[in-house]
Design an enzyme around this catalytic site. Structure first.
Site, PDB file in Angstrom:
ATOM      1  N   GLU A 115     -31.202   2.116  45.058  1.00 47.93           N
ATOM      2  CA  GLU A 115     -31.399   3.051  46.177  1.00 47.93           C
ATOM      3  C   GLU A 115     -32.071   2.355  47.372  1.00 47.93           C
ATOM      4  O   GLU A 115     -31.729   2.636  48.516  1.00 47.93           O
ATOM      5  CB  GLU A 115     -32.222   4.254  45.706  1.00 47.93           C
ATOM      6  N   GLU A 135     -30.889   6.921  35.630  1.00 44.74           N
ATOM      7  CA  GLU A 135     -31.672   8.164  35.704  1.00 44.74           C
ATOM      8  C   GLU A 135     -31.129   9.275  34.803  1.00 44.74           C
ATOM      9  O   GLU A 135     -31.895   9.980  34.148  1.00 44.74           O
ATOM     10  CB  GLU A 135     -31.727   8.685  37.160  1.00 44.74           C
TER      11      GLU A 135
HETATM   12  N1  COA Z   1     -41.084   0.605  34.321  1.00 44.82           N
HETATM   13  C1  COA Z   1     -42.184  -0.061  33.921  1.00 44.82           C
HETATM   14  N2  COA Z   1     -42.155  -1.300  33.424  1.00 44.82           N
HETATM   15  C2  COA Z   1     -40.936  -1.883  33.289  1.00 44.82           C
HETATM   16  C3  COA Z   1     -39.754  -1.237  33.655  1.00 44.82           C
HETATM   17  C4  COA Z   1     -39.851   0.056  34.209  1.00 44.82           C
HETATM   18  N3  COA Z   1     -38.790   0.724  34.648  1.00 44.82           N
HETATM   19  N4  COA Z   1     -38.718  -2.069  33.424  1.00 44.82           N
HETATM   20  C5  COA Z   1     -39.246  -3.195  32.915  1.00 44.82           C
HETATM   21  N5  COA Z   1     -40.582  -3.088  32.826  1.00 44.82           N
HETATM   22  C6  COA Z   1     -41.540  -4.086  32.323  1.00 44.82           C
HETATM   23  C7  COA Z   1     -41.444  -4.214  30.803  1.00 44.82           C
HETATM   24  O1  COA Z   1     -42.250  -3.244  30.179  1.00 44.82           O
HETATM   25  C8  COA Z   1     -41.949  -5.627  30.591  1.00 44.82           C
HETATM   26  O2  COA Z   1     -43.369  -5.626  30.669  1.00 44.82           O
HETATM   27  P1  COA Z   1     -44.238  -6.450  29.546  1.00 44.82           P
HETATM   28  O3  COA Z   1     -43.843  -7.893  29.736  1.00 44.82           O
HETATM   29  O4  COA Z   1     -45.646  -6.168  29.936  1.00 44.82           O
HETATM   30  O5  COA Z   1     -43.836  -5.904  28.218  1.00 44.82           O
HETATM   31  C9  COA Z   1     -41.444  -6.380  31.836  1.00 44.82           C
HETATM   32  O6  COA Z   1     -41.160  -5.377  32.809  1.00 44.82           O
HETATM   33  C10 COA Z   1     -40.169  -7.170  31.545  1.00 44.82           C
HETATM   34  O7  COA Z   1     -39.217  -6.277  31.033  1.00 44.82           O
HETATM   35  P2  COA Z   1     -38.397  -6.563  29.678  1.00 44.82           P
HETATM   36  O8  COA Z   1     -37.875  -5.257  29.170  1.00 44.82           O
HETATM   37  O9  COA Z   1     -39.214  -7.384  28.728  1.00 44.82           O
HETATM   38  O10 COA Z   1     -37.211  -7.481  30.217  1.00 44.82           O
HETATM   39  P3  COA Z   1     -35.760  -7.618  29.585  1.00 44.82           P
HETATM   40  O11 COA Z   1     -35.120  -8.744  30.320  1.00 44.82           O
HETATM   41  O12 COA Z   1     -35.820  -7.700  28.108  1.00 44.82           O
HETATM   42  O13 COA Z   1     -35.007  -6.241  29.966  1.00 44.82           O
HETATM   43  C11 COA Z   1     -34.288  -4.432  31.422  1.00 44.82           C
HETATM   44  C12 COA Z   1     -34.773  -5.902  31.300  1.00 44.82           C
HETATM   45  C13 COA Z   1     -34.187  -4.096  32.900  1.00 44.82           C
HETATM   46  C14 COA Z   1     -32.929  -4.268  30.720  1.00 44.82           C
HETATM   47  C15 COA Z   1     -35.299  -3.514  30.721  1.00 44.82           C
HETATM   48  O14 COA Z   1     -36.611  -3.877  31.148  1.00 44.82           O
HETATM   49  C16 COA Z   1     -35.093  -2.052  31.019  1.00 44.82           C
HETATM   50  O15 COA Z   1     -34.168  -1.453  30.501  1.00 44.82           O
HETATM   51  N6  COA Z   1     -35.982  -1.464  31.867  1.00 44.82           N
HETATM   52  C17 COA Z   1     -35.906  -0.056  32.212  1.00 44.82           C
HETATM   53  C18 COA Z   1     -34.927   0.171  33.331  1.00 44.82           C
HETATM   54  C19 COA Z   1     -34.981   1.630  33.746  1.00 44.82           C
HETATM   55  O16 COA Z   1     -34.640   2.506  32.990  1.00 44.82           O
HETATM   56  N7  COA Z   1     -35.484   1.859  34.966  1.00 44.82           N
HETATM   57  C20 COA Z   1     -35.763   3.189  35.426  1.00 44.82           C
HETATM   58  C21 COA Z   1     -34.715   3.643  36.361  1.00 44.82           C
HETATM   59  S1  COA Z   1     -35.185   5.232  37.002  1.00 44.82           S
END
Ligand code: COA
Length: 247
Positions: A115, A135
């Protein structure tokens, strides 16, 4: 302007750089980032020295992986959290910036990340970019303009597929659907954005602002209203130049 917790703001030769700077959490959007962005965008809007802006994300893995779910989930209720997050109209402010905005995105570009990118006028992606709107699966709607800006960029059917079926796009998909202007190797991302920014910064700033206004405002008008807007903006520019010439 400096000292932001979640952003880095820099200016050089009429180009402003806004870097989302929470790389340890994939630059996810939290309330502090909303407040920082609100301040930076307000400053950019009023700064005639800034002719073009580049948005990018710090770190190797992401431009922005969406809203900060830890903050969102720890709030008293999802409704209160969303009210707090979106109480300030940072998205309205984003869309009202008169200077062109360039997004240079890499890695995860999810939720609020896509966005933010869609609030920008020109989008350049690196080859590793991955786009999505998770979302729906979280039981919420995108609330940073995504339901409106995404279909305007890639059409209704593709936007609904991303929103409702959580369709993820690779950088090639993003290019072929028109979500991004171009895809470049990761090590060329900033350089490509800067080349584009320098071209824009070398033009007459009033021409640039009026062209952006004509295109953006015109999208919400009928063709005849759009042509009238174009005429007024072109005349305004000519009037302004004649006046300057006469002095
Ligand atoms: N909110 C808060 N923290 C987040 C986050 C989010 N949306 N997305 C990632 N992080 C944090 C993780 O908790 C992690 O923190 P840590 O190292 O303290 O544990 C750090 O960022 C790295 O993320 P990680 O999940 O370990 O990386 P990855 O490469 O394995 O996976 C994603 C990457 C993007 C696939 C995965 O983090 C994910 O699915 N995130 C959520 C995405 C999402 O749903 N966003 C909201 C949209 S409204």
């Amino acid at each position: 302007m400096d000292g932001f917790e979640t952003l880095i703001y820099e200016k050089s030769d009429h180009i402003a750089y806004v870097t989302l700077n929470r790389p340890q959490a994939l630059n996810v959007y939290n309330i502090q980032m909303r407040d920082d962005l609100y301040q930076v965008l307000g400053a950019i809007k009023d700064d005639s020295e800034v002719r073009v802006v580049i948005f990018r994300g710090a770190g190797e893995k992401a431009f922005c992986a969406g809203a900060d779910l830890s903050e969102f989930l720890s709030a008293p209720s999802p409704i209160v959290a969303r009210q707090a997050r979106f109480g300030r109209d940072v998205w309205g402010l984003f869309l009202s910036i008169p200077q062109p905005l360039i997004a240079a995105v890499h890695g995860y570009v999810l939720g609020s990340g896509i966005e933010i990118m869609l609030c920008c006028d020109i989008r350049i992606a690196s080859e590793d970019a991955k786009f999505g709107l998770p979302e729906g699966g979280l039981g919420i709607l995108p609330a940073a303009g995504g339901t409106q800006t995404l279909p305007r960029a890639i059409g209704m059917a593709r936007a609904l597929e991303m929103l409702l079926a959580n369709r993820r796009l690779s950088s090639e998909d993003a290019y072929s659907t028109g979500l991004v202007n171009q895809v470049v190797p990761k090590n060329k991302l900033l350089e490509t954005a800067e080349e584009m920014a320098k071209k824009i910064a070398s033009l007459d700033p009033m021409v640039v602002r009026n062209a952006k206004q004509a295109v953006l405002r015109g999208l919400d008008l009928s063709l005849s209203e759009g042509l009238e807007l174009e005429r007024r903006l072109a005349m305004g520019l000519r009037g302004c130049k004649t006046e300057l010439g006469e002095r």
